[in-house]
Design a protein around this motif. Structure first.
Motif, PDB file in Angstrom:
ATOM      1  N   PHE A  79       0.834  -1.208   0.000  1.00  0.00           N
ATOM      2  CA  PHE A  79       0.000   0.000   0.000  1.00  0.00           C
ATOM      3  C   PHE A  79       0.869   1.259   0.000  1.00  0.00           C
ATOM      4  O   PHE A  79       0.603   2.220  -0.727  1.00  0.00           O
ATOM      5  N   GLU A  80       1.936   1.232   0.813  1.00  0.00           N
ATOM      6  CA  GLU A  80       2.814   2.401   0.883  1.00  0.00           C
ATOM      7  C   GLU A  80       3.518   2.615  -0.454  1.00  0.00           C
ATOM      8  O   GLU A  80       3.680   3.738  -0.917  1.00  0.00           O
ATOM      9  N   TRP A  82       2.383   1.628  -3.381  1.00  0.00           N
ATOM     10  CA  TRP A  82       1.380   2.018  -4.376  1.00  0.00           C
ATOM     11  C   TRP A  82       0.999   3.494  -4.238  1.00  0.00           C
ATOM     12  O   TRP A  82       0.951   4.234  -5.211  1.00  0.00           O
ATOM     13  N   THR A  83       0.761   3.940  -2.980  1.00  0.00           N
ATOM     14  CA  THR A  83       0.361   5.338  -2.803  1.00  0.00           C
ATOM     15  C   THR A  83       1.518   6.292  -3.088  1.00  0.00           C
ATOM     16  O   THR A  83       1.313   7.350  -3.668  1.00  0.00           O
ATOM     17  N   SER A  84       2.744   5.921  -2.671  1.00  0.00           N
ATOM     18  CA  SER A  84       3.855   6.876  -2.757  1.00  0.00           C
ATOM     19  C   SER A  84       4.560   6.848  -4.104  1.00  0.00           C
ATOM     20  O   SER A  84       5.137   7.854  -4.514  1.00  0.00           O
ATOM     21  N   ASP A  87       0.412   5.527  -7.439  1.00  0.00           N
ATOM     22  CA  ASP A  87      -0.853   6.221  -7.648  1.00  0.00           C
ATOM     23  C   ASP A  87      -0.666   7.729  -7.797  1.00  0.00           C
ATOM     24  O   ASP A  87      -1.216   8.342  -8.716  1.00  0.00           O
ATOM     25  N   TRP A  88       0.071   8.342  -6.893  1.00  0.00           N
ATOM     26  CA  TRP A  88       0.327   9.779  -7.007  1.00  0.00           C
ATOM     27  C   TRP A  88       1.700  10.076  -6.413  1.00  0.00           C
ATOM     28  O   TRP A  88       1.788  10.456  -5.237  1.00  0.00           O
ATOM     29  N   ILE A  90       4.777  11.943  -5.177  1.00  0.00           N
ATOM     30  CA  ILE A  90       5.044  13.336  -4.824  1.00  0.00           C
ATOM     31  C   ILE A  90       6.495  13.440  -4.376  1.00  0.00           C
ATOM     32  O   ILE A  90       6.961  12.611  -3.594  1.00  0.00           O
ATOM     33  N   TRP A  97      10.962   7.837  -5.024  1.00  0.00           N
ATOM     34  CA  TRP A  97       9.515   7.546  -4.905  1.00  0.00           C
ATOM     35  C   TRP A  97       9.311   6.381  -3.944  1.00  0.00           C
ATOM     36  O   TRP A  97       8.479   6.426  -3.070  1.00  0.00           O
TER      37      TRP A  97
END
Lengths: 184, 454
Positions: A79-80, A82-84, A87-88, A90, A97
């Motif tokens: 999850f970390e 995928w989100t970082s 998916d987006w 930053i 990343w």
């Protein structure tokens, strides 16, 4: 398990009540040595050594703990990532990343959370401990100071008098026979 | 096995109690009406809580400009209180989990109250970052959930996010550990009471527990697993709290010693709070047979040990700073000891390093007044430790033109008083409605009914 066995119709049980930890341990050991079928023992606290006396196999709950802890940790790492990174992404201070070392603390916490919650849930559901459930006490005082040994009268060769005499040698304070399993 | 330590230091529980007596002693304290002293205590603590509620409402409505913060000192009183309360909680987990793994049987008398203290302290701690957000109604933004802002995910590289996960996990696990420990005692209360709302509540909370040993057997496994999980958890929580500071580039914060230093300090401060509460509880609730001088003595020894670790940490960070050959690092530490806030540094050193040394003496450990005074002084010293770490590191930073001072406003002080009000109110309610001694666990360490002891 014990509960399902006790709900069999027409099954007889012998209930012996003791007042001391030492007595219940000795009586349970002796009952098992004689090959009697111990349905359960009811005690006010976790008596050490009673598991060996009853011949209980090790609990499988550590496997639940391990499997769900691993699942929680794996899910969180994914999850970390995928989100970082997927998916987006930053840019935070020029870090990569997929900054895996920075994901370790939260992964650890989520692992502990999953492992602990699932172990407790598995225990409560597995033992039928649910809110509002009415307790069926084998004998008054088993949550206070009484120790109750419940032996299942497995077949016709079960000799009530002989077993009673055996329990007497360990200072049993009360013996009764029960046919109505609902009372257990 | 168990008889060897008992032969050396005497029984864990005085008065040669039987299991029935333990039930009576612990439950009858709950069934009696509250004593006058309890009403006085709760009147005071709930007034403090009310003061806290009013000031929190005021600062949320007005903004955190009501605090004494400025451009240079952006973290001060609020974060000090947060770290202080989180630290208090750690002793509860140490007693319930770590001492369980080490088979320290004396913990059975103390663990229920210590775990309750953990839960209440974490509640108090959680309030401070929430207020610090300025807009606490957006606190749910800390959670990673699919949202309409992108979805914009939280930054998993941030120690503040780690902290959010650590504290919420810690609270959940502590609460669950405590409740699992309570189930058998709730059953004991249920079977003892004849009616009324207490019986209904005990009936609901005991989940139909009937003392079956097949259940006890799995229960022991669960307890061991929870203890095994809670032990690294408690280390991780204060480690992560220390990373809030250590991952920054502020001299005095950016050191590798911070995690072990924070964990040792947390257990030290928590132990002193446990002692404070325990000494009050044993006196006011007549539990001298359960919370004996032996228990107090054991906790005093833990205070010496953890106090020693804290002292080594103070010395190490000073030496490391001097040895670093880094002007800013060296200045930060000299400024702590000799700067305008040096009084807070010396309160910290004298309370945390010098005071516990008296506990090396047996007469001091067995004098409850001395122990009580020492525990209070350590509580004060540990609060100042966090104040020193946070404020003295910030108030004189890299540019002398930024240098400034810091003084808390009345609002900040009232919030701290309010958090003590919340903590004490919850603890007093706990003492009235929940068995303060883990009945089933204490029964397991009695010498009654065991031939080897009679």
């Amino acid at each position: 398990m014990a509960e399902s066995r006790m709900s069999n119709a027409n099954q007889r049980f012998l209930l012996g009540v003791f007042e001391r930890e030492e007595d219940i341990l000795a009586a349970t050991n002796e009952a098992r040595r004689r090959g009697l079928d111990i349905a359960d023992v009811y005690t006010p606290y976790a008596v050490h050594g009673l598991d060996a006396a009853m011949g209980l196999r090790p609990s499988r709950l550590p496997w639940v703990c391990f499997a769900l802890g691993l699942a929680g940790a794996s899910f969180k790492v994914w999850f970390e990532f995928w989100t970082s990174a997927a998916d987006w992404p930053i840019n935070v201070g020029g870090k990569p990343w997929n900054s895996l070392p920075a994901f370790v603390p939260v992964t650890f916490e989520v692992m502990v959370l999953f492992a602990a919650l699932s172990t407790v849930a598995a225990f409560l559901v597995g033992r039928g401990l649910l809110p509002g459930r009415r307790a069926k006490l084998a004998y008054p005082g088993v949550t206070d100071n009484q120790f109750a040994l419940v032996i299942e009268e497995t077949n016709a060769t079960f000799d009530f008098d002989e077993v009673s005499a055996m329990l007497e040698t360990f200072g049993v304070t009360h013996i009764e026979e029960r046919v109505d399993q609902e009372s257990l | 096995m168990a008889s060897a330590p008992a032969a050396i230091s005497g029984p864990l529980i005085l008065g040669d109690k039987s299991p029935g007596q333990v039930t009576d002693d612990v439950c009858s304290a709950l069934e009696r009406g509250p004593a006058r002293s309890w009403w006085i205590a709760i009147a005071i603590s709930s007034s403090m809580l009310l003061l806290g509620l009013i000031t929190v409402a005021y600062q949320v409505l007005t903004g955190i400009g009501t605090w004494g913060l400025n451009n240079t000192v952006g973290w001060a009183f609020d974060i000090t209180n947060f770290v202080f309360w989180i630290g208090i909680g750690h002793a509860g987990t140490l007693i319930s989990a770590v001492l369980f793994l080490f088979r320290q049987k004396w913990r059975t008398s103390v663990n229920r109250a210590a775990e309750a203290m953990t839960i209440f302290a974490v509640i108090c701690a959680g309030i401070f970052p929430l207020i610090h957000m300025g807009r606490p109604w957006l606190a749910h933004w800390m959670a990673p959930y699919p949202n309409t802002r992108g979805p914009l995910w939280i930054n998993f590289r941030s120690p503040l996010v780690w902290d959010f996960f650590a504290i919420s996990t810690y609270f959940t696990i502590s609460l669950m550990f405590w409740y699992v420990g309570l189930i058998p005692d709730m059953a004991t209360m249920r079977d003892r009471l004849t009616g009324g709302w207490r019986k209904k509540a005990a009936n609901f909370l005991s989940l139909g527990w009937n003392g079956s040993f097949r259940t006890w057997f799995h229960y022991e496994t669960v307890y061991l697993l929870l203890a095994g999980l809670a032990t690294p958890l408690v280390v991780s929580v204060h480690t992560i709290v220390s990373w809030d500071f250590a991952t920054s580039v502020i001299p005095g914060w950016h050191t590798t010693i911070l995690p072990p230093y924070f964990v040792a300090g947390a257990i030290f401060s928590g132990m002193s709070m446990v002692l404070t509460l325990m000494l009050i509880a044993r006196k006011t609730m007549g539990l001298e047979d359960y919370l004996t001088k032996r228990h107090v003595g054991a906790m005093c020894k833990l205070l010496i040990a953890t106090g020693g670790m804290v002292a080594i940490a103070y010395a190490t960070e000073f030496v490391a700073a001097m040895y670093s050959n880094n002007d800013y690092e060296q200045f930060a530490f000299i400024n702590r000891a000799k700067g305008p806030l040096c009084w807070s540094y010396w309160i910290m050193v004298s309370c945390n390093v010098l005071t516990p040394q008296i506990l090396w003496f047996k007469w001091a450990r067995s004098n409850m007044v001395v122990v009580f005074v020492v525990s209070i002084l350590i509580n004060i010293g540990m609060w100042f430790e966090r104040f020193v770490i946070i404020v003295t590191s910030l108030h004189r930073d890299y540019l002398p033109s930024n240098w400034t001072g810091y003084a808390p406003t009345s609002i900040e002080i009232a919030t701290l008083v309010g958090s003590f009000g919340l903590f004490l109110t919850l603890f007093l309610l706990f003492c009235r409605f929940v068995p303060v001694i883990a009945i089933a666990e204490v029964k397991g360490v009695l010498s009654h009914g065991r031939k080897s002891h009679e």
